[in-house]
Design a protein around this motif. Structure first.
Motif, PDB file in Angstrom:
ATOM      1  N   ARG A   1       0.791  -1.175   0.189  1.00  0.00           N
ATOM      2  CA  ARG A   1      -0.083  -0.077  -0.142  1.00  0.00           C
ATOM      3  C   ARG A   1       0.829   1.300  -0.162  1.00  0.00           C
ATOM      4  O   ARG A   1       2.083   1.301   0.108  1.00  0.00           O
TER       5      ARG A   1
ATOM      6  N   SER B   1      -3.390  -1.852  -7.782  1.00  0.00           N
ATOM      7  CA  SER B   1      -4.000  -0.523  -7.968  1.00  0.00           C
ATOM      8  C   SER B   1      -3.081   0.695  -6.968  1.00  0.00           C
ATOM      9  O   SER B   1      -2.292   0.141  -6.175  1.00  0.00           O
ATOM     10  N   VAL B   2      -3.484   1.777  -7.333  1.00  0.00           N
ATOM     11  CA  VAL B   2      -2.529   2.887  -6.981  1.00  0.00           C
ATOM     12  C   VAL B   2      -2.434   3.066  -5.421  1.00  0.00           C
ATOM     13  O   VAL B   2      -1.453   3.306  -4.804  1.00  0.00           O
TER      14      VAL B   2
ATOM     15  N   ASP C   1      -3.835   0.892  -2.766  1.00  0.00           N
ATOM     16  CA  ASP C   1      -3.732  -0.566  -1.852  1.00  0.00           C
ATOM     17  C   ASP C   1      -2.781  -1.525  -2.563  1.00  0.00           C
ATOM     18  O   ASP C   1      -2.562  -2.426  -1.835  1.00  0.00           O
ATOM     19  N   GLY C   2      -2.417  -1.225  -3.636  1.00  0.00           N
ATOM     20  CA  GLY C   2      -1.774  -2.370  -4.385  1.00  0.00           C
ATOM     21  C   GLY C   2      -2.240  -3.769  -4.468  1.00  0.00           C
ATOM     22  O   GLY C   2      -1.789  -4.955  -4.493  1.00  0.00           O
ATOM     23  N   ARG C   3      -3.789  -3.805  -4.771  1.00  0.00           N
ATOM     24  CA  ARG C   3      -4.432  -4.800  -5.149  1.00  0.00           C
ATOM     25  C   ARG C   3      -4.144  -5.416  -6.582  1.00  0.00           C
ATOM     26  O   ARG C   3      -4.116  -4.440  -7.489  1.00  0.00           O
TER      27      ARG C   3
END
Lengths: 856, 135
Positions: free
Chosen positions: A218, A590-591, A593-595
């Motif tokens: 994240r 994702s920007v 949370d790094g999903r």
């Protein structure tokens, strides 16, 4: 948000992975088969074909070594200047050659060393810091590198032909506009060309940090280096374009006599100073921040504990990034601006000290509470802190306008800027090279030579530059090729010159240590400094794949805080452990949370980047000699080669809709719209492009405030009916583009094709009308700066209309030849995004050319 | 395909409600104030009839803009302080990989940036107080 028809399928499966899943062993035979497939896919070409490589590890090393070479050249120029200044009335160098040398020393150190070295180091290490296979656009990095190499050789080579620019690294008009020869043109065109590389790197690095982090990382866990890279990437987007706009105006004046900086025809040399320093001051921080970011990686390792004040350092990076844009006029305190204006810039120059200082205190705090080991890189960081603090303190002094009036353009400034750049850049970067050397080369540099180099450079630097404060206070101006004796400057200059050779000796030791053969040295430890961040999971001996498997990260220092991480990465327990389809792939996350969101196919080895860079180079270099036809042909071929590159390797329609990435997770392979990395790249590029356009608009308002005759009494204005027609046609073209995207999505391919046939025609018509609006009235651009600025804005916009038309035709071709389908439509989104920006540009151009002057 | 629910407030900290842009709002207010003050001064000193005699008009304008900017930053800072929620758990490290730490970290960073921006705006307002002249 609900799913729209033809959207990418969402990720399916488990995330985050459970401990039980991670604990499951991977069978040994499978591990080996996977590793073999990965090795084959990521293998770099051998022999001379290595030049077609695009892997970040190869490109990064070439980039860094090229910077080193340019730095050594610029350093030799400095030594020659110091020899000239050693004694009064010296005739070692002529005045003309001395002028070329100091101009080239500054220009090369800034444009060919400091900024590109940031790009080089970031391209080299950022993927490893984030456990990524590569950056999202490897070919873009390679293209940027080749542009840099060609442009750098062109600019620096001029010094060998006695043709170098000679009006100082900031090229002030009227000196630089009136100067004969091609020196100034080499500077303007060559460095504009290199700025392409900087913007390319900014795009690559920003998207890299935001979208290519490992799953689970994240924003509150990002390595601090990544935070700094993000900030600096953003700064490049806002700092370099004003210079590109300024270069454009400057070159129009030099080549076609458009009087942007000529006061006799309403121009104003001050506009150049503004545009140059809106670039130039943030640039100092663009150089400083990524270097101090290296310190933010080394300090926790040396202190053997996590950084103290992570949030404070983020504050520091972001805050400095913003405030550094409010400093530019402090280079112009002596130009007679209103004292209130000067006050604003003085205030901001003092305010920037706060965030800059905060990070240094955070480092000191980390060292205080840690158990420090004096590893070789740490010595350099300690030296950096000492020297930078001294440079920062003189910075606080010169930010006070009345003090600056006393020391402006004196050796005091020379001392100040070298203290900030050695402390803020040279020392931390050398520390970083000692630190990351095992990661990059799988060998160690010598701790003993490190000490020698450090103490030689440190003592040499202080002996050389400390006296310059005094030389400056005693009145010696910078940029004089000699001086008479008896002014009290003699012995100070002699000391500076002698000491400069001590610095050179230190660099010789360092370069020897860097380049000496180390074949007989065994493999180093994998994590020689016992650091906690992901790059130290690298393979020894090296592999080309970046990481064996992309880890799930939920701590700031995974090597210290996540058990069995390395073991599981090596076993291929984590994500993307395989290359079953024989493609190079990395993860997009994702920007915030790094999903995990997507498996991104990244481009492989190619020659096209080298070809495209050479052709782009032609478009910039030929105009130096007024060879406009070859330049035009070269530019057209560059466009064709780039189109071929895009057509053959981007947004390829995948064989499978989703892919198994390991740990029970399936991810889509093709995403379009705002989830796609290509869309982000377009967005970021256009942000930078808009900044350049905004600089031109700033120019119009600047002329309006600066001169009484803007527009001149009774001057013809742009023909507003034509302007309005241009606005109407181009807006219609934009609307058709938008419609085409929507229609294609809803499977109405015929309608989409029709829209895309009409859109370029309307755009061309709009472009012609826009040209007519300034061509038909009596608006001769050489007559006065008013018609020249109107023409300048028009040409800028027309160039973008041209690009917009090419993109629309590209999208049309994609639809016709099945490269774009209702489901796989990423290029449609990217082109539409470009057109959003273009529509805005057209609107502003119309308002400023046809509307604004009539209201004055 | 969702984060493990660590806390009851998981919904409140969901990724969709968060944005990196938000931490830059404080500095953006500083930037707008800075550019506006600079542009107003440049235009006033160049175009206003007899600017030196009417300089108090400009000083007043810049002063008012400063107060507005400070209020805006104060409000942003207050929002950020609540997002950080320091008094709840006295966490200032936010070093864990969960949504709450990420949420509070962004609040913390935005708060610190608001503080720096506040000081920056105060500095920018000072010339109107002490150096009110077009000369």
């Amino acid at each position: 948000m609900s799913r729209q028809p033809n959207d990418a399928p969402p990720p399916e499966g488990v995330f985050p992975p459970t401990e039980a899943m991670l604990a499951q062993p991977v069978p040994l035979a499978e591990q080996e088969a996977q590793a073999e497939r990965l090795r084959r896919v990521w293998a770099s070409p051998k022999g001379w074909r290595i030049l077609s490589d695009v892997n970040n590890t190869s490109v990064g090393v070439w980039y860094a070594l090229t910077c080193l070479f340019f730095m050594l050249c610029a350093g030799v120029l400095a030594l020659l200047m110091r020899v000239q200044l050693a004694v009064p009335d010296n005739d070692f160098l002529s005045a003309d050659r001395y002028n070329q040398f100091f101009t080239m020393h500054g220009s090369a150190m800034m444009f060919l060393f400091a900024v590109p070295l940031f790009e080089a180091i970031a391209i080299l290490i950022l993927p490893s810091l984030m456990g990524a296979r590569d950056l999202p656009f490897p070919r873009l990095s390679a293209y940027g590198y080749w542009c840099f190499l060609i442009g750098g050789i062109f600019v620096l080579g001029s010094v060998l032909f006695d043709a170098a620019p000679k009006s100082g690294w900031f090229m002030y008009p009227p000196l630089a506009t009136k100067q004969g020869g091609i020196g100034a043109d080499i500077w303007l065109l060559g460095l504009s060309f290199i700025e392409v590389a900087s913007i390319a790197a900014a795009v690559e690095l920003i998207v890299g940090v935001l979208k290519c982090r490992p799953p689970g990382m994240r924003v509150n866990l990002m390595p601090l280096y990544a935070w700094y890279v993000l900030v600096v990437g953003g700064m490049i987007l806002f700092a370099f374009p004003p210079l590109i706009a300024g270069d454009f105006l400057f070159e129009m004046e030099r080549s076609f006599d458009w009087p942007f900086f000529d006061p006799e025809r309403g121009g104003d040399p001050m506009l150049w100073q503004h545009l140059f320093w809106i670039f130039g001051h943030p640039e100092v921080y663009i150089i400083f921040l990524p270097s101090i970011a290296i310190a933010a990686m080394i300090v926790p390792t040396a202190a053997r504990r996590p950084i103290v004040g992570y949030s404070w350092i983020v504050l520091s990076a972001v805050g400095t990034g913003f405030l550094s844009f409010g400093l530019w006029v402090h280079h112009m305190f002596t130009t007679g601006l209103p004292s209130m204006s000067i006050g604003f810039f003085s205030a901001a120059s003092e305010a920037v000290v706060i965030p800059t200082g905060v990070q240094l205190f955070a480092f000191v705090a980390t060292l205080m509470v840690g158990r420090v080991r004096m590893i070789p890189p740490m010595l350099w960081i300690a030296g950096a802190l000492a020297i930078f603090t001294a440079g920062g303190l003189t910075g606080v002094m010169v930010a006070v306008a009345p003090f600056d009036w006393q020391v402006h353009d004196s050796y005091f400034i020379v001392a100040h800027l070298h203290y900030t750049l050695f402390g803020g850049m040279i020392f931390p970067v050398i520390g970083g090279i000692y630190y990351f050397y095992p990661l990059i080369t799988k060998k160690m540099m010598s701790p003993r030579l490190s000490k020698w180099a450090f103490w030689l450079i440190f003592t040499g630097f202080n002996l050389s530059f400390m006296p310059m404060h005094l030389t400056g206070l005693k009145g010696m101006p910078r940029r004089v090729f000699t001086y008479p004796s008896g002014l009290g400057w003699d012995w100070l200059n002699l000391v500076s010159t002698l000491a400069s050779f001590i610095i050179a000796a230190g660099f010789a030791v360092f370069v020897w240590d860097l380049l000496r053969p180390k074949a007989r040295q065994g493999d180093p430890e994998r994590n020689p400094w016992q650091a906690g961040t992901l790059e130290w999971t690298h393979d020894v001996p090296g592999e080309d794949w970046g990481v064996r498997s992309i880890p799930y990260v939920n701590t700031r220092y995974p090597l210290w805080q996540q058990e069995k991480l390395v073991e599981r990465m090596d076993a291929g327990r984590f994500y993307l452990p395989d290359a079953a389809d024989g493609e190079r792939e990395t993860l997009v996350t994702s920007v915030i949370d790094g999903r995990p969101l997507q498996v991104l196919r990244v481009a492989t080895t190619t020659w096209i980047t080298l070809v495209a860079a050479a052709l782009t180079g032609g478009a910039f270099i030929f105009p130096t000699f007024h060879w406009y036809w070859p330049a035009g042909i070269s530019g057209a071929l560059a466009v064709i080669s780039i189109l071929w590159w895009l057509w053959t390797s981007t947004a390829l329609i995948p064989a499978k809709e989703t892919k198994d990435v390991g740990l029970d997770l399936r991810l889509p392979t093709y995403v379009s719209g705002s989830g796609a990395v290509g869309w982000w790249a377009m967005w970021i590029t256009m942000l930078g492009d808009s900044t350049a356009f905004a600089s031109l608009v700033f120019g119009v308002f600047f002329y309006w405030t600066a001169g009484a005759d803007f527009p001149p009494e009774g001057a013809d204005h742009a023909a507003w009916p034509w302007s309005l027609m241009a606005l109407g046609l181009l807006t219609a073209s934009w609307a058709l583009m938008l419609t085409a995207r929507g229609a294609n999505r809803r499977d109405r391919t015929g309608a989409a094709r029709l829209c895309l046939c009409l859109a370029p025609l309307l755009a061309l018509g709009g472009g012609a009308a826009m040209l007519a609006a300034v061509m038909l009235p009596d608006m001769e651009p050489t007559s006065h700066v008013y018609p020249a600025t109107m023409w300048g804005l028009t040409i800028w916009t027309l160039a973008h209309v041209g690009a917009g038309v090419i993109m629309q035709l590209y999208a049309l071709a994609g639809l016709v030849f099945g490269r774009i389908t209702p489901r796989y439509d990423a290029p449609m989104w990217n082109v539409t995004l470009f057109w959003h920006f273009l529509a805005l540009t057209v609107l502003v151009t119309t308002a400023v050319t046809a509307g604004f002057p009539r209201m004055l | 395909m969702q984060d493990k629910p660590h806390r009851s407030q998981e919904q409140e900290f969901s990724e969709e409600r968060s944005s990196l842009w938000r931490i830059t709002f404080g500095p953006l207010v500083w930037a707008v104030h800075f550019v506006a003050s600079y542009a107003a001064t440049a235009a006033f000193c160049a175009k206003w009839p007899e600017p030196e005699t009417h300089i108090d008009l400009l000083r007043l304008g810049v002063g008012l803009a400063t107060l507005v900017a400070l209020a805006a930053i104060g409000w942003l800072g207050w929002l950020a302080w609540r997002q950080w929620d320091f008094l709840d758990d006295h966490d200032y490290a936010h070093a864990d990989g969960n949504s709450e730490d990420r949420h509070e970290f962004l609040g913390h960073a935005a708060f610190l940036l608001a503080v720096v921006s506040f000081i920056g705006v105060v500095y920018s307002g000072l010339p109107a107080l002490f150096a009110g002249s077009c000369r």
